[in-house]
Design a protein around this motif. Structure first.
Motif, PDB file in Angstrom:
ATOM      1  N   VAL A   1      42.178  35.803  40.910  1.00 55.33           N
ATOM      2  CA  VAL A   1      43.284  36.741  40.731  1.00 55.33           C
ATOM      3  C   VAL A   1      43.565  37.044  39.266  1.00 55.33           C
ATOM      4  O   VAL A   1      44.541  37.705  38.949  1.00 55.33           O
ATOM      5  CB  VAL A   1      44.583  36.194  41.391  1.00 55.33           C
ATOM      6  N   SER A   2      42.695  36.588  38.367  1.00 55.24           N
ATOM      7  CA  SER A   2      42.944  36.831  36.944  1.00 55.24           C
ATOM      8  C   SER A   2      42.587  38.248  36.527  1.00 55.24           C
ATOM      9  O   SER A   2      42.962  38.684  35.445  1.00 55.24           O
ATOM     10  CB  SER A   2      42.155  35.834  36.089  1.00 55.24           C
ATOM     11  N   HIS A   3      41.832  38.966  37.363  1.00 61.68           N
ATOM     12  CA  HIS A   3      41.482  40.352  37.082  1.00 61.68           C
ATOM     13  C   HIS A   3      42.318  41.280  37.945  1.00 61.68           C
ATOM     14  O   HIS A   3      42.468  41.047  39.141  1.00 61.68           O
ATOM     15  CB  HIS A   3      40.001  40.616  37.365  1.00 61.68           C
ATOM     16  N   ASN A   4      42.822  42.371  37.340  1.00 63.43           N
ATOM     17  CA  ASN A   4      43.530  43.367  38.129  1.00 63.43           C
ATOM     18  C   ASN A   4      42.569  44.122  39.029  1.00 63.43           C
ATOM     19  O   ASN A   4      42.884  44.449  40.174  1.00 63.43           O
ATOM     20  CB  ASN A   4      44.269  44.340  37.207  1.00 63.43           C
ATOM     21  N   ALA A   5      41.373  44.406  38.514  1.00 64.25           N
ATOM     22  CA  ALA A   5      40.346  45.096  39.296  1.00 64.25           C
ATOM     23  C   ALA A   5      38.984  44.692  38.756  1.00 64.25           C
ATOM     24  O   ALA A   5      38.841  44.407  37.569  1.00 64.25           O
ATOM     25  CB  ALA A   5      40.525  46.610  39.212  1.00 64.25           C
ATOM     26  N   ARG A   6      37.986  44.660  39.643  1.00 58.95           N
ATOM     27  CA  ARG A   6      36.623  44.302  39.259  1.00 58.95           C
ATOM     28  C   ARG A   6      35.635  45.093  40.097  1.00 58.95           C
ATOM     29  O   ARG A   6      35.874  45.335  41.283  1.00 58.95           O
ATOM     30  CB  ARG A   6      36.352  42.804  39.494  1.00 58.95           C
ATOM     31  N   PRO A   7      34.500  45.481  39.515  1.00 52.45           N
ATOM     32  CA  PRO A   7      33.461  46.121  40.334  1.00 52.45           C
ATOM     33  C   PRO A   7      32.933  45.143  41.374  1.00 52.45           C
ATOM     34  O   PRO A   7      32.906  43.928  41.151  1.00 52.45           O
ATOM     35  CB  PRO A   7      32.364  46.462  39.313  1.00 52.45           C
TER      36      PRO A   7
END
Length: 379
Positions: free
Chosen positions: A10-16
């Motif tokens: 959950v540390s990234h808001n969005a990821r490919p």
């Protein structure tokens, strides 16, 4: 990966999200040694058209390029106004300015983040040439109630559907509803090409115009130019074609899109369930039964958004703000008009971590941390 498996991501808001076949597809495209525009790009265009149920699409280098080309192809230019919500990514506004036109900012429904027909009609002026609804959170925008007035004045609808690939409007996919539609296939979109975009034109003539605009105004196709001693340039154009490298990635992604559609809806519903009962949070309604959501947005009222945002970032939760209002940006100040609803929304909006690497447990964890951050911000 199962959506129910534990995975603290959950540390990234969005990821490919890649499915595994993209690397081989890229290798094949590299070996073909045709990197500007070629058969793979055209295969991708036809695959997207088939998926949407439309005659053709025109692939370009980015979602911003799609908006720019789409507006130009419909005749938008200097002296025109384009009605557009302020609540969108700045790329939407930059595309309008790139045509020589000017934005006329309007409010959105704070519960959906999308424009309403009544706001569009109230903003019409004799200079209005186009309306650009932004399909925030992937949610379709139905301007049917405004269409008679728009048609009477010759105003074109050019959808910014950057976030809405795969979503539905009634019985049709977004892009198959009879208006010019512009998609983004950027890194974190529902379907990624790495970078890319596409336009759904309304007519064969409009499609040809889009192709010339994306290809430096050259009339002949790349295949025909390879067999000729000359070519003809009949108007303005840019170099914004989609590379076969990007198209190769997109073709793999499209083959797995049902998985993306299913998982994103499940994740959004998991957030909705986990957030239920937190009185001080308003979930922005994505109409998830008909939408393939690219994000999950909430509103944090009472001036607490910034404190909650910082607290969550400190706890390793990749929250974001999508988006600060554009009518208050220095670059767009010549077109400022008071928009109190949007200004309040800009102070309240926050997006939670949302991508296909997340699990249902991750959504529950992020919602729990939000609950704790809210409690801290209230003290």
């Amino acid at each position: 990966m199962s959506l129910t498996a534990a995975s603290p991501d959950v540390s990234h808001n969005a990821r490919p999200y890649l499915y595994g076949g993209e690397e081989a597809a890229l290798t094949d495209a590299l070996r073909a040694r045709q990197y500007n525009h070629g058969p793979v790009t055209e295969e991708f265009e036809q695959a997207i058209a088939t998926y949407l149920g439309v005659p053709e699409t025109v692939a370009v280098a980015s979602g911003t390029a799609a908006l720019h080309v789409g507006l130009l192809a419909t005749g938008v230019g200097p002296g025109h106004e384009v009605i557009v919500p302020s609540f969108t990514f700045c790329a939407t506004i930059q595309a309008i300015l790139a045509t020589g036109a000017r934005p006329r900012f309007i409010e959105v429904n704070p519960g959906t983040g999308c424009v309403e027909p009544s706001e569009v009609l109230a903003a019409l002026t004799p200079r209005t040439r186009a309306v650009m609804p932004v399909l925030y959170g992937g949610r379709a925008v139905d301007l049917a109630a405004a269409r008679p007035a728009l048609d009477e004045q010759g105003v074109t609808v050019v959808e910014d559907a950057a976030q809405a690939f795969g979503s539905w409007q009634g019985e049709h996919r977004v892009g198959a509803t009879g208006v010019v539609t512009c998609f983004s296939f950027g890194p974190i979109k529902n379907l990624t090409c790495g970078l890319g975009g596409a336009i759904v034109p309304r007519t064969p003539l409009e499609a040809d115009t889009c192709r010339r605009l994306r290809g430096l105004g050259i009339v002949e196709s790349a295949a025909r130019r390879a067999e000729a001693t000359t070519y003809r340039v009949d108007g303005f154009g840019m170099r914004v074609q989609m590379s076969p490298l990007n198209a190769a990635v997109g073709l793999v992604q499209l083959r797995h899109f049902h998985e993306a559609e299913t998982r994103r809806r499940e994740l959004w519903r998991a957030y909705a369930a986990a957030l239920n009962g937190i009185d001080s949070v308003a979930l922005v309604d994505a109409d998830v039964d008909r939408t393939v959501p690219p994000l999950c947005a909430v509103r944090i009222p009472d001036g607490r958004r910034d404190r909650v945002f910082r607290a969550l970032r400190d706890r390793g939760i990749g929250v974001g703000v999508h988006y600060p209002p554009n009518h208050t940006q220095p670059a767009f100040s010549p077109w400022y008009r008071p928009l109190p609803v949007t200004e309040r929304l800009g102070r309240e909006i926050m997006t939670l971590p949302f991508h296909q690497h997340l699990t249902l447990a991750d959504a529950d964890h992020a919602a729990g941390e939000l609950r704790r951050a809210l409690a801290g911000a209230s003290r």
